[in-house]
Design a protein around this motif. Structure first.
Motif, PDB file in Angstrom:
ATOM      1  N   ALA A   1      42.585 -10.989 -34.305  1.00  0.00           N
ATOM      2  CA  ALA A   1      41.758 -11.371 -35.522  1.00  0.00           C
ATOM      3  C   ALA A   1      40.382 -11.456 -35.094  1.00  0.00           C
ATOM      4  O   ALA A   1      39.445 -11.069 -35.647  1.00  0.00           O
ATOM      5  CB  ALA A   1      42.474 -12.655 -36.084  1.00  0.00           C
TER       6      ALA A   1
ATOM      7  N   VAL B   1      39.188 -16.720 -38.464  1.00  0.00           N
ATOM      8  CA  VAL B   1      40.494 -16.520 -38.644  1.00  0.00           C
ATOM      9  C   VAL B   1      41.113 -17.959 -39.197  1.00  0.00           C
ATOM     10  O   VAL B   1      40.553 -18.957 -38.542  1.00  0.00           O
ATOM     11  CB  VAL B   1      41.041 -15.824 -37.739  1.00  0.00           C
TER      12      VAL B   1
ATOM     13  N   LEU C   1      40.193 -13.633 -41.585  1.00  0.00           N
ATOM     14  CA  LEU C   1      41.635 -13.263 -41.545  1.00  0.00           C
ATOM     15  C   LEU C   1      42.512 -14.405 -41.630  1.00  0.00           C
ATOM     16  O   LEU C   1      42.107 -15.523 -41.123  1.00  0.00           O
ATOM     17  CB  LEU C   1      41.761 -12.469 -40.420  1.00  0.00           C
TER      18      LEU C   1
END
Lengths: 397, 397
Positions: free
Chosen positions: B107, B156, B185
């Motif tokens: 990520a 992330v 993410l």
């Protein structure tokens, strides 16, 4: 040497009783113990016990009562003598690739002023690939091939004691000393030596290896990681999981490494796979490794003598300079190996042209080697490998 | 609700036949299926087959003929429906900690311009610890606690669907949407939800989880890693091992990732541990998950109703807002739990004061819950936990 002489050697073999401890299918001469070791007879019962009595009856209590929680260390301690290590220096678990990542990352942090990782294109690919992944993640590192021959600015050198393709054996003390003289740390990959010879990593910084080859711990068995005691207080495990914490059941917010080797345990051990490794070590603790090495050199030499110069030898001619494996080259190596396997002699093939034969001294005899060589010569003499059915590639070759 | 009413509910339970598929020791009410699931009856036979017939007879040929080589993907495909994923989106292997490292590292590389990782101090510690290790390795990253509530500059976000300590359940669609709206993410940890409820990660970027809790795949069973198809062509596996290579048997010098999920397979799968997971999935493919969730909510509610206000409820009062677990607080929680276990009611304890009870709907009935609650009340009413023998700490608590 003829077959009767081989029978006589088998009768005198001090290791001959070990063969009964392994399951070997009827009619198969298994020369792939360097890839996946044969099943020890005791393992089936040990798996049954771990599944039915430990998991089934003790349930979560197995972490205490069956010793699962401590197994990465207790089983590591059992394995340690096989690599010249002592108690508290080895953990088992995960895979060789993960252990390489841990060892190389730890070494880089112990040599922060250097930016070169020396690896060997002749290493098994996963070693090289894991180092590439780590270098790519970190940025700013050079992965230099061993062939360039320079350690002088290296942070860490990653090498295999025995080359997976040719069986060539490195001089571990000499290379370790050369790396140290250059100020580098060294990580040894012992996948193709452990269980086949006396291994001694006591001067090395880190070592890794798998247990599913000569050690017969099962398909995908856990790997091991050795950390020299001189680094244990300072080496970091960048895969800093819960089982490496100093006080896991305090459920602290921040990672705080355990003392000693426990910090290198990442997370929940694969208990079922570890049980098979523990069962295999019940055998290995009784094995005189000097006899294993002596028999291994005799078996590989016998095979080379019997095959003669019919195929190019890709392994060193001097048995002391190789592991327990003979590699031969043939331009049609793939169908040759398939034809051999069809006749009960199991070796493997490594592209583009290498036939590999591993010799596991605990369950292979001189007569097995004699018969394997005779079958190979027959396949070659009669060109049996030309049968079309041997050209079809299997997924895993 | 009295015991006769519970017996009647068990008789009508559409899931009641599943109980016969598990081994449960006589006299034990096992409320730790949220930590280590009970042994499925079929697993013992499956382990025997994998050890004796696959490893023992096929030897290295098992990689082809027994399907070992493909199992990280084929078993992943079998697991995928349990988390709302499709074929080619899940690999199994390694551990949750390793999968977290893979997912978060991937990520970060997909959001190279951001330098913040949001994690949750309420995550199981290994999640937080692995992120700290990764951030320390990379340098220049901030690990921000979820409590600060800001996703806006996060690369992330790593969260658990169900909190291991309280059982509180996150709103996966809402939090996923919030993360995405902020340009971050999201990685979901499903350890405490998979197998206990309908899980749907199809909007998530990555997801990880273990299989040894509700899924009953055995102590230290392999983990799973989900990668959304929209990232599969670009996401990198920084643990770039041989089994993730596009052409492993070409033994190339440089890592070249396989297409699709295979690139996330690191290295040799733990075949024996995977066999137990595969056996468990023989059950799960027949389980109607909506019925599991309905029964789970009924069981946890029944337990709370029966225990009443005798102990502080650490879990959400609304069954829809929690997983399949009830956590209760008691200042002397450790000896209370030991006294309970001594009377056949198995829960666990999490420092400093939490009694945890997991409810695995496939093998627990309403009457079990009734009897467990009655035993807990007896331990409290009679102060049975004051017995000195319950004060001695076990290594793994």
């Amino acid at each position: 040497m003829d077959r009767d002489q081989c029978l006589a050697l088998d009768a005198q073999d001090p290791l001959r009783a070990f063969k009964d401890e392994f399951v070997l299918p009827e009619g198969v001469i298994y020369l792939v113990g360097n890839s996946l070791g044969a099943l020890p007879r005791r393992t089936a019962e040990r798996m049954r016990r771990t599944v039915e009595e430990e998991w089934g009856e003790q349930l979560v209590g197995g972490w205490n009562h069956a010793g699962w929680y401590e197994q990465p260390l207790t089983v590591g301690d059992r394995l340690a003598p096989l690599i010249g290590a002592g108690p508290g220096q080895v953990v088992v678990g995960n895979t060789t690739s993960i252990a390489i990542f841990q060892a190389v990352a730890a070494a880089l942090r112990l040599r922060p002023e250097r930016r070169v990782i020396v690896s060997d294109a002749a290493n098994f690919p996963t070693d090289h690939y894991m180092v590439q992944g780590l270098a790519g993640l970190l940025g700013g590192y050079e992965v230099r091939d061993l062939a360039e021959g320079r350690f002088d600015d290296a942070a860490v050198v990653l090498l295999s004691e025995v080359d997976y393709r040719t069986g060539a054996r490195q001089d571990v003390p000499a290379v370790t000393a050369a790396a140290h003289a250059a100020g580098a740390l060294i990580v040894w990959d012992l996948c193709h030596s452990v269980g086949a010879m006396e291994v001694d990593v006591s001067d090395a910084d880190f070592a890794v290896g798998c247990t599913y080859k000569y050690l017969s711990a099962g398909p995908g068995a856990p790997a091991f990681l050795y950390v020299n005691p001189r680094h244990q207080a300072t080496a970091e495990n960048v895969l800093s999981g819960w089982h490496g914490h100093a006080a896991p059941f305090a459920f602290e917010t921040d990672f705080r490494p355990a003392d000693g080797m426990r910090r290198f345990v990442v997370s929940t051990p694969h208990v079922l796979s570890l049980a098979a490794l523990d069962a295999a070590l019940d055998i290995w603790e009784r094995v005189p490794m000097a006899q294993v090495r002596a028999k291994s050199m005799a078996l590989t030499s016998l095979f080379v003598d019997l095959v003669g110069d019919r195929l190019e030898l890709a392994s060193p001619a001097d048995p002391a300079a190789r592991g327990s494996q003979i590699s031969l080259r043939h331009p049609e190596g793939y169908p040759v190996m398939r034809a051999l396997i069809d006749r009960g002699v199991h070796g493997d093939f490594r592209a583009p042209d290498t036939l590999r034969f591993g010799f596991a001294p605990l369950y292979l005899g001189y007569t097995d080697v004699h018969d394997a060589a005779a079958t190979l010569l027959e396949v070659l003499d009669k060109e049996l490998w030309r049968d079309e059915k041997y050209a079809v590639r299997l997924a895993v070759t």
